[in-house]
Enzyme design. Structure first.
Site, PDB file in Angstrom:
ATOM      1  N   TRP A 103      43.252  40.567  40.290  1.00  0.00           N
ATOM      2  CA  TRP A 103      43.331  39.903  38.997  1.00  0.00           C
ATOM      3  C   TRP A 103      43.074  40.884  37.861  1.00  0.00           C
ATOM      4  O   TRP A 103      42.170  41.728  37.953  1.00  0.00           O
ATOM      5  CB  TRP A 103      42.300  38.780  38.934  1.00  0.00           C
ATOM      6  CG  TRP A 103      42.017  38.278  37.544  1.00  0.00           C
ATOM      7  CD1 TRP A 103      41.179  38.827  36.616  1.00  0.00           C
ATOM      8  CD2 TRP A 103      42.599  37.128  36.921  1.00  0.00           C
ATOM      9  NE1 TRP A 103      41.197  38.094  35.457  1.00  0.00           N
ATOM     10  CE2 TRP A 103      42.056  37.049  35.614  1.00  0.00           C
ATOM     11  CE3 TRP A 103      43.509  36.159  37.337  1.00  0.00           C
ATOM     12  CZ2 TRP A 103      42.398  36.031  34.724  1.00  0.00           C
ATOM     13  CZ3 TRP A 103      43.850  35.154  36.451  1.00  0.00           C
ATOM     14  CH2 TRP A 103      43.297  35.098  35.162  1.00  0.00           C
ATOM     15  N   ASP A 134      41.941  41.169  29.955  1.00  0.00           N
ATOM     16  CA  ASP A 134      41.943  41.946  28.714  1.00  0.00           C
ATOM     17  C   ASP A 134      42.002  43.456  28.916  1.00  0.00           C
ATOM     18  O   ASP A 134      41.250  44.011  29.729  1.00  0.00           O
ATOM     19  CB  ASP A 134      40.666  41.674  27.907  1.00  0.00           C
ATOM     20  CG  ASP A 134      40.415  40.212  27.673  1.00  0.00           C
ATOM     21  OD1 ASP A 134      41.301  39.390  27.962  1.00  0.00           O
ATOM     22  OD2 ASP A 134      39.318  39.881  27.188  1.00  0.00           O
ATOM     23  N   GLN A 177      39.893  44.507  32.107  1.00  0.00           N
ATOM     24  CA  GLN A 177      39.107  43.552  32.869  1.00  0.00           C
ATOM     25  C   GLN A 177      39.790  43.321  34.218  1.00  0.00           C
ATOM     26  O   GLN A 177      40.985  43.010  34.282  1.00  0.00           O
ATOM     27  CB  GLN A 177      38.995  42.241  32.104  1.00  0.00           C
ATOM     28  CG  GLN A 177      38.181  42.344  30.826  1.00  0.00           C
ATOM     29  CD  GLN A 177      36.694  42.419  31.119  1.00  0.00           C
ATOM     30  OE1 GLN A 177      36.024  41.403  31.288  1.00  0.00           O
ATOM     31  NE2 GLN A 177      36.153  43.632  31.170  1.00  0.00           N
ATOM     32  N   TRP A 209      40.160  34.882  38.351  1.00  0.00           N
ATOM     33  CA  TRP A 209      39.105  35.548  37.597  1.00  0.00           C
ATOM     34  C   TRP A 209      37.820  35.530  38.396  1.00  0.00           C
ATOM     35  O   TRP A 209      37.450  34.509  38.996  1.00  0.00           O
ATOM     36  CB  TRP A 209      38.911  34.831  36.265  1.00  0.00           C
ATOM     37  CG  TRP A 209      37.967  35.503  35.314  1.00  0.00           C
ATOM     38  CD1 TRP A 209      38.271  36.417  34.347  1.00  0.00           C
ATOM     39  CD2 TRP A 209      36.541  35.292  35.223  1.00  0.00           C
ATOM     40  NE1 TRP A 209      37.138  36.785  33.661  1.00  0.00           N
ATOM     41  CE2 TRP A 209      36.058  36.111  34.178  1.00  0.00           C
ATOM     42  CE3 TRP A 209      35.638  34.494  35.919  1.00  0.00           C
ATOM     43  CZ2 TRP A 209      34.711  36.161  33.822  1.00  0.00           C
ATOM     44  CZ3 TRP A 209      34.285  34.546  35.567  1.00  0.00           C
ATOM     45  CH2 TRP A 209      33.851  35.362  34.532  1.00  0.00           C
ATOM     46  N   PHE A 213      31.942  42.849  30.829  1.00  0.00           N
ATOM     47  CA  PHE A 213      32.964  42.236  29.991  1.00  0.00           C
ATOM     48  C   PHE A 213      33.621  43.292  29.098  1.00  0.00           C
ATOM     49  O   PHE A 213      33.369  44.485  29.214  1.00  0.00           O
ATOM     50  CB  PHE A 213      32.358  41.102  29.162  1.00  0.00           C
ATOM     51  CG  PHE A 213      32.191  39.803  29.910  1.00  0.00           C
ATOM     52  CD1 PHE A 213      32.371  39.726  31.278  1.00  0.00           C
ATOM     53  CD2 PHE A 213      31.841  38.641  29.234  1.00  0.00           C
ATOM     54  CE1 PHE A 213      32.216  38.536  31.969  1.00  0.00           C
ATOM     55  CE2 PHE A 213      31.684  37.437  29.910  1.00  0.00           C
ATOM     56  CZ  PHE A 213      31.863  37.378  31.274  1.00  0.00           C
ATOM     57  N   ASP A 262      32.289  41.627  23.216  1.00  0.00           N
ATOM     58  CA  ASP A 262      33.489  42.448  23.014  1.00  0.00           C
ATOM     59  C   ASP A 262      33.326  43.477  21.893  1.00  0.00           C
ATOM     60  O   ASP A 262      34.076  43.479  20.904  1.00  0.00           O
ATOM     61  CB  ASP A 262      34.718  41.575  22.749  1.00  0.00           C
ATOM     62  CG  ASP A 262      34.935  40.522  23.818  1.00  0.00           C
ATOM     63  OD1 ASP A 262      34.381  40.685  24.918  1.00  0.00           O
ATOM     64  OD2 ASP A 262      35.647  39.544  23.555  1.00  0.00           O
ATOM     65  N   GLU A 318      37.413  36.196  20.120  1.00  0.00           N
ATOM     66  CA  GLU A 318      37.142  37.251  21.097  1.00  0.00           C
ATOM     67  C   GLU A 318      37.892  38.526  20.702  1.00  0.00           C
ATOM     68  O   GLU A 318      38.755  38.526  19.822  1.00  0.00           O
ATOM     69  CB  GLU A 318      37.610  36.834  22.503  1.00  0.00           C
ATOM     70  CG  GLU A 318      36.882  35.658  23.094  1.00  0.00           C
ATOM     71  CD  GLU A 318      37.312  35.375  24.526  1.00  0.00           C
ATOM     72  OE1 GLU A 318      36.433  35.173  25.369  1.00  0.00           O
ATOM     73  OE2 GLU A 318      38.526  35.342  24.794  1.00  0.00           O
TER      74      GLU A 318
END
Length: 674
Positions: free
Chosen positions: A46, A49, A65, A73, A105, A168, A218
């Site tokens: 998977w 971002d 990611q 995810w 993240f 982020d 985000e």
């Protein structure tokens, strides 16, 4: 001849080197159904971002990611790929792993050229959000070898002040005040911090909320862009929103204004909202750090999916792709500034090129009938002053009642993509089938620049003033196309169709076995070799059959949890039937720390011999099986572990096996003995 990079950067900005292109095309590698050929996707697992985008010493680094152990995810890692031209990508090993401290993240990477952090001059410093059971703080990791290995500094540089969805970090150098700026987002606003040493940060200001829409902000970015045909530059704040886009799901909104080192001030508040992209599949767009064009252009890339259905797209052994990278500038239109996006690509042409000029397209004709098209670009210009059609455009990936329509409605001045007939895949019900945006003609002309891939469509209207990006999932053999005109004739002044070859070269798997068939689990070629992943039992069989043989491979059982404790089993299948229901397996069992000979009868496993060994996860072992005259010998790193007479299965196929694990096999070699 390779296609010239379609962007106005100087040669010093783009390095024209491409080691990947020297590899021979491999019909087995990156050729699964729906696998994009000119858009980046991971070898397996998977992806969402992009993060940590940075340019350094001729290499474009793209981190992202990543969950490598499944198609949904999961606990986030940072995957990594590098490129010399922003087009051909070479996968690298995973950069950052989650651990007992939390998940990794999104974030950004800078080059600490003056050693402001104290970690060393020219150190790469990664900023990321650490998420532990929903509590988020900001942390850093450092690399002293140009992004290949990373050391996490586990103490947070910014502790959570009691804010939900606080994440982020996007960090950049602000030359005027000689300080570092960080942009973070929370529920519905952006927060601006400053620092001199990259470790202690001070909150300066916030921006937002801008409306009452639901969803979370985000993946922010703040950058200064040149205004075309002027000496002006304006600041642009990009925000990804989990809801509220024109396509009905996630999207990227932008605001144009000024930044004085402390506050972002929007240029003017508009009744409309400006979106970077008007398709359903464009999210988390951020720029490359340490990279600017000669006029200050910036380069971004985005995740090409939507949180509305990203976990249900019909792909395996990977899920999700990136968009094409684009160069960003601004264009003054009336009293507003609009984002202009120029695609960056450096692709090798393929046979099938079509070119013509000044043709009149009648409603009853299709001058592209009989032509086939799956991967490549279309450039077309239409003259509205000589046309009386109500609508015109293209239908791509036609066949079996399916097609995707890219068109322009003349009376309403609407550019649109209609994917309601694109595939059998049913998108989420609140994602509309038609994605459209108002686009006025320029000097009575409409220009379309279209990129088509196996499961991707990107449309740049009027030189990138309007952009629509959508995923499509047509049947694999759908390759027809039409150029249509509705309600009257259309004059097309120029048309170029150019198919492209794949950006992917030969498989990194080293083996004298070339054909494999997956039976159970997720299997893919990767830089680690042939990798199998499963929560239960997984198997893949080759086309090689033997009675007496030598079969060997390097085997690594990959740790999949945070405390570095090895789990699962992997090994070599031999004497198998065609569906891996009856077979032997020479296996490495990490939990039980043993080398095993497993017999599988009608799908039931039985360990018939084993040797205790201090096996570890993430360590590579060489496993060899020799079968001669019904005698089975299993060797580990050249040492005989098991010797057993063969009373049950006397010949069959060889393959690979994994059980409750991710297992990697490299240097696979089979030799049949008389």
């Amino acid at each position: 001849m390779l296609k010239k990079l379609m962007v106005v950067f100087s040669l010093s900005f783009i390095v024209f080197l491409c080691p990947q292109m020297s590899h021979a095309y491999d019909p087995e590698y990156y050729q699964e159904p729906y696998r994009n050929q000119v858009h980046f996707s991971p070898e397996f697992g998977w992806m969402n971002d992009p993060n940590g985008l940075v340019y350094y010493h001729g290499l474009y680094h793209m981190y992202y990611q990543y969950y490598p152990y499944g198609l949904l995810w999961g606990p986030m890692h940072w995957g990594h790929a590098i490129s010399t031209d922003l087009t051909h990508w070479i996968p690298q090993k995973i950069a950052l792993y989650p651990d007992a401290q939390g998940h990794i993240f999104s974030g950004s990477i800078i080059i600490d050229k003056k050693n402001d952090s104290g970690f060393g001059k020219d150190t790469m410093v990664a900023f990321y959000t650490n998420d532990r059971k929903g509590i988020q703080d900001q942390r850093i990791a450092v690399s002293h070898d140009e992004g290949q290995t990373w050391e996490k500094i586990n103490e947070p540089i910014m502790k959570n002040p009691g804010i939900k969805d606080w994440r982020d970090p996007n960090v950049f150098w602000y030359q005027k005040d000689k300080k570092w700026i960080m942009v973070l987002t929370t529920h519905n606003k952006a927060m601006f911090y400053s620092s001199k040493n990259l470790k202690q940060w001070t909150l300066m200001s916030t921006f937002g909320p801008t409306d009452q829409s639901k969803g979370v902000w985000e993946c922010p970015s703040l950058m200064r862009l040149p205004v075309e045909n002027s000496n002006q530059k304006k600041w642009v704040l990009q925000i990804s929103r989990t809801e509220g886009s024109p396509a009905g799901g996630t999207g990227v909104e932008y605001f144009v204004g000024d930044f004085n080192g402390q506050h972002f001030i929007q240029h003017r508040k508009l009744k409309r909202r400006d979106w970077v992209n008007y398709g359903a599949d464009y999210y988390a767009a951020i720029p490359w750090n340490n990279l600017e064009g000669p006029r200050g252009e910036r380069v971004t890339i985005a995740w090409m999916s939507s949180w509305k259905y990203a976990e249900r797209t019909p792909t395996t052994p990977w899920r999700n792709s990136m968009s094409l990278p684009v160069s960003l500038t601004l264009v003054k239109m009336g009293d507003a500034f609009r984002l202009k996006q120029t695609p960056i690509y450096y692709l090798k042409p393929k046979d099938g090129h079509i070119r013509f000029h000044h043709k009149t397209i009648q409603p009853s004709t299709n001058i592209l009938k009989g032509h086939k098209f799956k991967v490549g670009e279309i450039k077309a210009e239409f003259d509205l002053s000589k046309s009386n059609a109500k609508e015109f455009g293209f239908q791509l990936r036609e066949g079996n009642g399916q097609y995707t329509r890219i068109g322009y409605q003349v009376t309403t001045h609407r550019l649109f993509v209609d994917r309601s007939h694109s595939s059998n895949f049913h998108f989420n019900s609140d994602i509309t089938g038609v994605h459209a945006i108002h686009m006025n003609p320029t000097n009575h002309k409409i220009q379309l620049h279209i990129f088509l891939d196996h499961s991707a469509l990107e449309v740049f209207g009027n030189n990138g003033i309007r952009v629509i990006t959508d995923q499509i999932f047509p049947r694999v053999n759908n390759d027809g196309m039409s150029l249509y005109s509705s309600g009257g004739h259309t004059v097309i002044t120029s048309f170029v169709l150019q198919p492209f070859t794949s950006i992917w070269g030969s498989s990194p798997l080293v083996s004298n076995i070339k054909k494999w068939q997956t039976i159970k689990g997720i299997w893919a070629d990767s830089m680690s070799g042939k990798v199998g992943q499963t929560e239960d039992e997984g198997s893949i069989l080759s086309n090689r059959m033997g009675k007496n043989f030598v079969y060997e491979s390097d085997v690594t059982i990959i740790n999949r949890n945070y405390i570095n404790k090895g789990t699962g089993t992997g090994g070599l299948i031999f004497h198998s039937d065609k569906v891996a229901k009856n077979m032997y397996v020479a296996a490495l069992d990490i939990p039980h720390k043993s080398v095993q000979l497993i017999k599988v009868c009608n799908g039931k496993r039985q360990v018939i011999s084993q040797k205790t060994m201090p096996l570890k996860g993430n360590q590579t072992y060489h496993l060899k099986v020799i079968v001669q005259q019904n005698l089975i010998k299993i060797y580990l790193d050249r040492k005989l572990m098991i010797e057993k007479q063969n009373p049950t299965f006397h010949q069959g196929l060889v393959g690979l096996y994994t059980f409750q694990s991710s297992s990697a096999f490299q240097n696979i070699h089979f030799t049949s003995k008389p």
